[in-house]
Design a protein around this motif. Structure first.
Motif, PDB file in Angstrom:
ATOM      1  N   CYS A  45     -40.363  13.935 -27.917  1.00  0.00           N
ATOM      2  CA  CYS A  45     -39.740  12.619 -28.035  1.00  0.00           C
ATOM      3  C   CYS A  45     -39.279  12.348 -29.476  1.00  0.00           C
ATOM      4  CB  CYS A  45     -40.766  11.571 -27.619  1.00  0.00           C
ATOM      5  SG  CYS A  45     -40.103  10.367 -26.523  1.00  0.00           S
ATOM      6  N   MET A  49     -35.329  11.551 -30.847  1.00  0.00           N
ATOM      7  CA  MET A  49     -34.924  10.297 -31.470  1.00  0.00           C
ATOM      8  C   MET A  49     -33.766  10.591 -32.422  1.00  0.00           C
ATOM      9  SD  MET A  49     -37.112   8.044 -30.225  1.00  0.00           S
ATOM     10  CE  MET A  49     -37.091   6.555 -31.184  1.00  0.00           C
ATOM     11  N   PHE A  53     -36.960   5.901 -36.829  1.00  0.00           N
ATOM     12  CA  PHE A  53     -37.507   5.053 -35.768  1.00  0.00           C
ATOM     13  C   PHE A  53     -38.858   4.495 -36.197  1.00  0.00           C
ATOM     14  CE2 PHE A  53     -38.756   9.443 -35.100  1.00  0.00           C
ATOM     15  CZ  PHE A  53     -40.126   9.348 -34.918  1.00  0.00           C
ATOM     16  N   GLU A  54     -39.246   3.409 -35.528  1.00  0.00           N
ATOM     17  CA  GLU A  54     -40.580   2.857 -35.734  1.00  0.00           C
ATOM     18  C   GLU A  54     -41.446   3.275 -34.556  1.00  0.00           C
ATOM     19  OE1 GLU A  54     -41.139  -1.094 -37.522  1.00  0.00           O
ATOM     20  OE2 GLU A  54     -38.964  -1.297 -37.429  1.00  0.00           O
ATOM     21  N   ASP A  56     -43.095   1.644 -32.377  1.00  0.00           N
ATOM     22  CA  ASP A  56     -42.826   0.924 -31.123  1.00  0.00           C
ATOM     23  C   ASP A  56     -41.668   1.522 -30.331  1.00  0.00           C
ATOM     24  OD1 ASP A  56     -44.882  -0.777 -31.468  1.00  0.00           O
ATOM     25  OD2 ASP A  56     -43.680  -2.462 -32.190  1.00  0.00           O
ATOM     26  N   GLN A  57     -40.623   1.925 -31.042  1.00  0.00           N
ATOM     27  CA  GLN A  57     -39.467   2.536 -30.372  1.00  0.00           C
ATOM     28  C   GLN A  57     -39.854   3.855 -29.726  1.00  0.00           C
ATOM     29  OE1 GLN A  57     -37.280   1.892 -34.208  1.00  0.00           O
ATOM     30  NE2 GLN A  57     -35.515   2.105 -32.861  1.00  0.00           N
ATOM     31  N   LEU A  58     -40.637   4.628 -30.458  1.00  0.00           N
ATOM     32  CA  LEU A  58     -41.092   5.917 -29.943  1.00  0.00           C
ATOM     33  C   LEU A  58     -41.991   5.706 -28.728  1.00  0.00           C
ATOM     34  CD1 LEU A  58     -41.317   9.047 -30.442  1.00  0.00           C
ATOM     35  CD2 LEU A  58     -43.403   8.541 -31.710  1.00  0.00           C
ATOM     36  N   TYR A  59     -42.872   4.726 -28.852  1.00  0.00           N
ATOM     37  CA  TYR A  59     -43.825   4.444 -27.779  1.00  0.00           C
ATOM     38  C   TYR A  59     -43.093   4.006 -26.503  1.00  0.00           C
ATOM     39  CZ  TYR A  59     -47.996   2.641 -25.477  1.00  0.00           C
ATOM     40  OH  TYR A  59     -49.003   2.401 -24.581  1.00  0.00           O
ATOM     41  N   ALA A  60     -42.089   3.161 -26.658  1.00  0.00           N
ATOM     42  CA  ALA A  60     -41.317   2.681 -25.500  1.00  0.00           C
ATOM     43  C   ALA A  60     -40.637   3.848 -24.789  1.00  0.00           C
ATOM     44  CB  ALA A  60     -40.291   1.649 -25.952  1.00  0.00           C
ATOM     45  N   LYS A  61     -40.092   4.759 -25.565  1.00  0.00           N
ATOM     46  CA  LYS A  61     -39.413   5.924 -24.997  1.00  0.00           C
ATOM     47  C   LYS A  61     -40.412   6.851 -24.302  1.00  0.00           C
ATOM     48  CE  LYS A  61     -36.558   9.724 -26.754  1.00  0.00           C
ATOM     49  NZ  LYS A  61     -35.711  10.088 -25.622  1.00  0.00           N
ATOM     50  N   ARG A  96     -45.620  -1.606 -42.082  1.00  0.00           N
ATOM     51  CA  ARG A  96     -44.531  -1.032 -41.295  1.00  0.00           C
ATOM     52  C   ARG A  96     -44.037   0.263 -41.917  1.00  0.00           C
ATOM     53  NH1 ARG A  96     -40.117  -5.423 -39.949  1.00  0.00           N
ATOM     54  NH2 ARG A  96     -39.327  -3.760 -38.621  1.00  0.00           N
ATOM     55  N   TYR A  98     -40.994   3.568 -41.157  1.00  0.00           N
ATOM     56  CA  TYR A  98     -40.034   4.323 -40.367  1.00  0.00           C
ATOM     57  C   TYR A  98     -40.501   5.771 -40.378  1.00  0.00           C
ATOM     58  CZ  TYR A  98     -36.506   0.584 -40.672  1.00  0.00           C
ATOM     59  OH  TYR A  98     -35.822  -0.590 -40.572  1.00  0.00           O
TER      60      TYR A  98
END
Ligand code: ZN
Ligand code: ZN
Length: 163
Positions: A45, A49, A53-54, A56-61, A96, A98
């Motif tokens: 994943c 990307m 990415f953060e 959360d974005q990775l987790y959602a994917k 936070r 990236y």
């Protein structure tokens, strides 16, 4: 056009993904860590990307591909990937960051806006010159570097301009 400042593009080939997988497997073995489907899915994943990415974005994917994967596993795997130098982390603010993959990305540095946290990339050959020069003068074999410029962007959409 040829000012030396370019927004870098990322290659997206399966060769890169395969290379990353091989390196990760070797790393896990070396560390005596297990090869789990969740860890391998996280690596894949990350390498799918585009750009930065953060978590959360990775987790959602990842949730779409591996339902049930926990956030703790994702964080834990990112730590492993950092150690294996397969991903790099760009910290901003207090909590936070990236992330971006390392293989297949061209050498570049970053700017982060203090206000809107937008991240920009730049590539300046002057940085390489500094590395060459300093390596020569200080008799140092330079392996890598980190450079993040923080500031206030001048974009209309930046909250910084509202003040
Ligand atoms: Zn901004
Ligand atoms: Zn970058």
């Amino acid at each position: 056009m040829s000012s030396g400042y370019n927004r870098m593009k990322f290659q997206n080939s399966s060769d890169i993904k395969q290379l990353a997988e091989e390196r990760f497997l070797a790393f896990l073995k070396e560390q005596g860590a297990r090869k789990t489907p969740e860890r391998m899915a996280t690596l894949r994943c990350v390498y799918e990307m585009v750009g930065h990415f953060e978590v959360d974005q990775l987790y959602a994917k990842l949730l779409k591909e591996s339902p049930g994967i926990s956030r703790a596993t994702v964080y834990n795997t990112l730590e492993l990937l950092l150690k294996a130098k397969l991903v790099m982390k760009l910290q901003f603010g207090e909590n936070r960051a990236y992330y971006e993959r390392t293989i297949g990305a061209k050498q570049h540095d970053h700017l982060i806006c203090n206000q809107c946290q937008q991240l920009l990339e730049f590539c300046d050959p002057g940085i390489q010159q500094i590395k060459d020069q300093m390596g020569e003068i200080l008799q140092f074999h330079i392996t890598h570097h980190t450079l993040i410029l923080y500031g206030d962007c001048k974009k209309k959409s930046c909250p910084n301009l509202m003040k």
